[in-house]
Design an enzyme around this catalytic site. Structure first.
Site, PDB file in Angstrom:
ATOM      1  N   HIS A  67       0.858  -1.187   0.000  1.00  0.00           N
ATOM      2  CA  HIS A  67       0.000   0.000   0.000  1.00  0.00           C
ATOM      3  C   HIS A  67       0.885   1.225   0.000  1.00  0.00           C
ATOM      4  O   HIS A  67       1.956   1.209   0.603  1.00  0.00           O
ATOM      5  CB  HIS A  67      -0.909   0.003   1.241  1.00  0.00           C
ATOM      6  N   ASP A  90      -7.997  -5.110  -0.064  1.00  0.00           N
ATOM      7  CA  ASP A  90      -8.514  -5.931  -1.159  1.00  0.00           C
ATOM      8  C   ASP A  90      -8.163  -7.401  -1.022  1.00  0.00           C
ATOM      9  O   ASP A  90      -8.701  -8.235  -1.737  1.00  0.00           O
ATOM     10  CB  ASP A  90      -7.969  -5.411  -2.504  1.00  0.00           C
TER      11      ASP A  90
HETATM   12  N1  ACO Z   1       4.298  -7.604  -4.983  1.00  0.00           N
HETATM   13  C1  ACO Z   1       5.654  -7.576  -5.123  1.00  0.00           C
HETATM   14  N2  ACO Z   1       6.406  -6.475  -4.938  1.00  0.00           N
HETATM   15  C2  ACO Z   1       5.776  -5.339  -4.591  1.00  0.00           C
HETATM   16  C3  ACO Z   1       4.386  -5.284  -4.409  1.00  0.00           C
HETATM   17  C4  ACO Z   1       3.636  -6.469  -4.616  1.00  0.00           C
HETATM   18  N3  ACO Z   1       2.313  -6.474  -4.462  1.00  0.00           N
HETATM   19  N4  ACO Z   1       4.023  -4.026  -4.070  1.00  0.00           N
HETATM   20  C5  ACO Z   1       5.154  -3.300  -4.033  1.00  0.00           C
HETATM   21  N5  ACO Z   1       6.229  -4.092  -4.334  1.00  0.00           N
HETATM   22  C6  ACO Z   1       7.628  -3.707  -4.305  1.00  0.00           C
HETATM   23  C7  ACO Z   1       8.001  -2.854  -5.513  1.00  0.00           C
HETATM   24  O1  ACO Z   1       8.467  -3.649  -6.590  1.00  0.00           O
HETATM   25  C8  ACO Z   1       9.082  -1.970  -4.926  1.00  0.00           C
HETATM   26  O2  ACO Z   1      10.252  -2.737  -4.825  1.00  0.00           O
HETATM   27  P1  ACO Z   1      11.721  -2.021  -4.985  1.00  0.00           P
HETATM   28  O3  ACO Z   1      11.809  -1.053  -3.843  1.00  0.00           O
HETATM   29  O4  ACO Z   1      12.677  -3.156  -4.918  1.00  0.00           O
HETATM   30  O5  ACO Z   1      11.673  -1.344  -6.327  1.00  0.00           O
HETATM   31  C9  ACO Z   1       8.611  -1.700  -3.504  1.00  0.00           C
HETATM   32  O6  ACO Z   1       7.811  -2.865  -3.169  1.00  0.00           O
HETATM   33  C10 ACO Z   1       7.768  -0.438  -3.349  1.00  0.00           C
HETATM   34  O7  ACO Z   1       6.656  -0.516  -4.250  1.00  0.00           O
HETATM   35  P2  ACO Z   1       6.113   0.693  -5.098  1.00  0.00           P
HETATM   36  O8  ACO Z   1       5.460   0.158  -6.323  1.00  0.00           O
HETATM   37  O9  ACO Z   1       7.172   1.745  -5.261  1.00  0.00           O
HETATM   38  O10 ACO Z   1       5.047   1.257  -4.081  1.00  0.00           O
HETATM   39  P3  ACO Z   1       3.839   2.191  -4.440  1.00  0.00           P
HETATM   40  O11 ACO Z   1       3.492   2.915  -3.197  1.00  0.00           O
HETATM   41  O12 ACO Z   1       4.140   3.023  -5.638  1.00  0.00           O
HETATM   42  O13 ACO Z   1       2.655   1.182  -4.845  1.00  0.00           O
HETATM   43  C11 ACO Z   1       0.857  -0.333  -4.692  1.00  0.00           C
HETATM   44  C12 ACO Z   1       1.665   0.761  -3.986  1.00  0.00           C
HETATM   45  C13 ACO Z   1       0.409   0.162  -6.067  1.00  0.00           C
HETATM   46  C14 ACO Z   1      -0.389  -0.617  -3.857  1.00  0.00           C
HETATM   47  C15 ACO Z   1       1.721  -1.618  -4.822  1.00  0.00           C
HETATM   48  O14 ACO Z   1       2.075  -2.096  -3.547  1.00  0.00           O
HETATM   49  C16 ACO Z   1       1.024  -2.733  -5.617  1.00  0.00           C
HETATM   50  O15 ACO Z   1       1.098  -2.750  -6.851  1.00  0.00           O
HETATM   51  N6  ACO Z   1       0.277  -3.670  -4.925  1.00  0.00           N
HETATM   52  C17 ACO Z   1      -0.460  -4.703  -5.610  1.00  0.00           C
HETATM   53  C18 ACO Z   1      -1.797  -4.146  -6.102  1.00  0.00           C
HETATM   54  C19 ACO Z   1      -2.767  -3.890  -4.979  1.00  0.00           C
HETATM   55  O16 ACO Z   1      -3.000  -4.739  -4.120  1.00  0.00           O
HETATM   56  N7  ACO Z   1      -3.415  -2.711  -5.021  1.00  0.00           N
HETATM   57  C20 ACO Z   1      -4.441  -2.328  -4.047  1.00  0.00           C
HETATM   58  C21 ACO Z   1      -3.953  -1.249  -3.141  1.00  0.00           C
HETATM   59  S1  ACO Z   1      -5.172  -0.876  -1.931  1.00  0.00           S
HETATM   60  C22 ACO Z   1      -6.255   0.099  -2.735  1.00  0.00           C
HETATM   61  O17 ACO Z   1      -5.973   0.827  -3.629  1.00  0.00           O
HETATM   62  C23 ACO Z   1      -7.613   0.022  -2.314  1.00  0.00           C
END
Ligand code: ACO
Length: 428
Positions: free
Chosen positions: A307, A364
């Site tokens: 998140h 979610d």
């Molecule tokens: N699986 C694997 N790796 C992940 C995940 C994941 N679900 N989420 C984040 N990471 C990793 C990224 O690759 C990144 O790694 P790095 O530092 O080595 O590059 C690090 O964790 C940080 O992630 P970001 O993408 O920079 O974080 P951001 O805050 O931009 O994204 C998000 C947040 C979009 C929710 C992300 O965690 C994600 O894609 N999750 C999966 C989709 C999801 O469940 N979305 C629902 C969110 S809740 C809502 O909106 C109601």
């Protein structure tokens, strides 16, 4: 007392006003920075940018706190109805009994949608995604109520639009589902509560043979409350930016629904179930999927994990996880997908990759499991999220309008070509 922070660049020092929120969040006001120094700030994805002052929702991602208008999400989910929470978000205070009656009465007078809207539904292909239909139909509402676009709309006009939208969204969502499955639409029944009416329109074909299960109704009420607002997330920021151009509420909410649909945002609830089913069909080797999620050359992400603001736990997920167990037990549902979800969570939470990045199950991850148990089809999950989020979007749009906020318009750092001369076709 006015506080300032100093920024020094190329031997010039600029004073930036410090802004403190009621929960002692501290921000630097950079709105005059460009005028004073020629500098802009760069923050892709708005990871560290406050776009507005807001008195609606407080969230502390480190401590896992979420409050609507000062009331904790835990207390609201336990004690309130979705109608009360909607009122609270939109009007700022919990309603008295009299005010809640007034609100419910007004909303229940607007649940029908114009019969001509059917023509639009008929135009969608069978199996059309309910989110695509919902966004389109909400935008279509603006053509039936053009006064909403009136630049001189009164407070009463805006209130009427708000009540209409709250009333009609469940009707439109249920009709989108009916169209998706090829079933006839069920018209609203206004002596039912908000959640009962939605369940009736989804699953009731004839009033005499459909009984609303109180367990299902109570779980739905809780789910909608937990989704009702989440400060400046992707879809809410969209609603505010679209509304900042003075676009009408229907169009602004339609844009919010589109933003919510993406799998990185609300669409994750559908994506989680699809992922769990994929893992099950693939033989259930969890480590294989965890490794895929960690592999930077693989685009797969563990859906429902991570998140932008919660780095320890998502308080909504905590409540939903307990509710999922209760609902499955009360309804006697034995869902192997839930077992895979629990195992996946246990494996991921011990894995250094997820721990070091603060990647925990979000709202979610478990909501889809409850929706499945309630009999809601997977493609409708994000519509359910939209139903819950509507009062929050409305409250944020209303706040933005009442505060007369300027049009949302970010800047950029240009990285393209510098000026060059046009090359005639014959010389390219
Ligand atoms: N699986 C694997 N790796 C992940 C995940 C994941 N679900 N989420 C984040 N990471 C990793 C990224 O690759 C990144 O790694 P790095 O530092 O080595 O590059 C690090 O964790 C940080 O992630 P970001 O993408 O920079 O974080 P951001 O805050 O931009 O994204 C998000 C947040 C979009 C929710 C992300 O965690 C994600 O894609 N999750 C999966 C989709 C999801 O469940 N979305 C629902 C969110 S809740 C809502 O909106 C109601």
């Amino acid at each position: 007392m006015n506080e300032f922070a100093q920024l020094t660049f190329e031997e010039k020092t600029i004073e930036l006003p410090v802004v403190r929120g009621t929960e002692q969040e501290i921000a630097l006001d950079i709105s005059k920075l460009r005028g004073q120094s020629g500098l802009i700030t760069l923050d892709r994805g708005f990871k560290n940018t406050g776009a507005t002052h807001s008195a609606i929702t407080y969230l502390d991602g480190e401590k896992g706190i979420l409050r609507y208008r000062g009331y904790s999400i835990e207390e609201l989910a336990e004690n309130a109805t979705f109608e009360e929470v909607s009122y609270l978000l939109i009007y700022g205070e919990l309603p008295t009994e009299e005010r809640l009656d007034w609100f419910n009465n007004s909303v229940s007078h607007h649940t029908l949608v114009h019969e001509n809207m059917k023509t639009f539904f008929h135009g969608f292909p069978l199996g059309a995604h309910p989110m695509g239909m919902l966004s389109a139909m909400v935008s279509t509402l603006s053509t039936f109520y053009p006064a909403a676009q009136n630049a001189n709309r009164s407070v009463e006009d805006i209130e009427l639009t708000i009540h209409r939208l709250i009333a009609k969204l469940p009707t439109l969502a249920a009709q989108a589902y009916k169209h998706n499955t090829g079933h006839p639409a069920v018209y609203p029944q206004n002596d039912l509560s908000y959640t009962e009416n939605f369940l009736y329109m989804m699953f009731g074909l004839r009033s005499e043979d459909y009984m609303i299960d109180p367990v299902v109704n109570s779980a739905l009420n809780k789910l909608l409350i937990l989704h009702a607002d989440h400060e400046q997330n992707c879809s809410t920021a969209t609603v505010r930016v679209v509304g900042s151009s003075r676009a009408n509420l229907y169009s602004s909410i339609s844009a919010g629904i589109s933003a919510l649909w993406g799998p990185l945002h609300g669409g994750a609830n559908q994506a989680v179930i699809e992922m769990l089913e994929q893992i099950k069909a693939d033989g259930g080797d969890l480590q294989k999927w965890i490794d895929k999620a960690k592999d930077k050359t693989d685009s797969f992400r563990l859906m429902g994990f991570g998140h932008r603001v919660y780095k320890n736990f998502d308080p909504r997920a905590k409540i939903i996880k307990v509710a999922a167990d209760e609902v499955l037990e009360a309804l006697g549902v034995d869902d192997p997908i839930l077992d895979i979800a629990k195992e996946l969570e246990a494996v991921a939470l011990k894995d250094e990759y997820f721990v070091s990045r603060g990647l925990y199950p979000n709202v979610d991850f478990y909501s889809g499991i409850i929706y499945r148990a309630l009999g809601i089809p997977t493609e409708m999950f994000t519509d359910m999220f939209a139903l819950g989020r509507l009062p929050g979007w409305i409250a944020q749009w209303k706040e933005m309008t009442e505060n007369n906020e300027p049009i949302g318009r970010p800047r950029q750092v240009y990285t393209g070509h510098t000026e060059r001369s046009f090359v005639p076709m014959s010389q390219r």
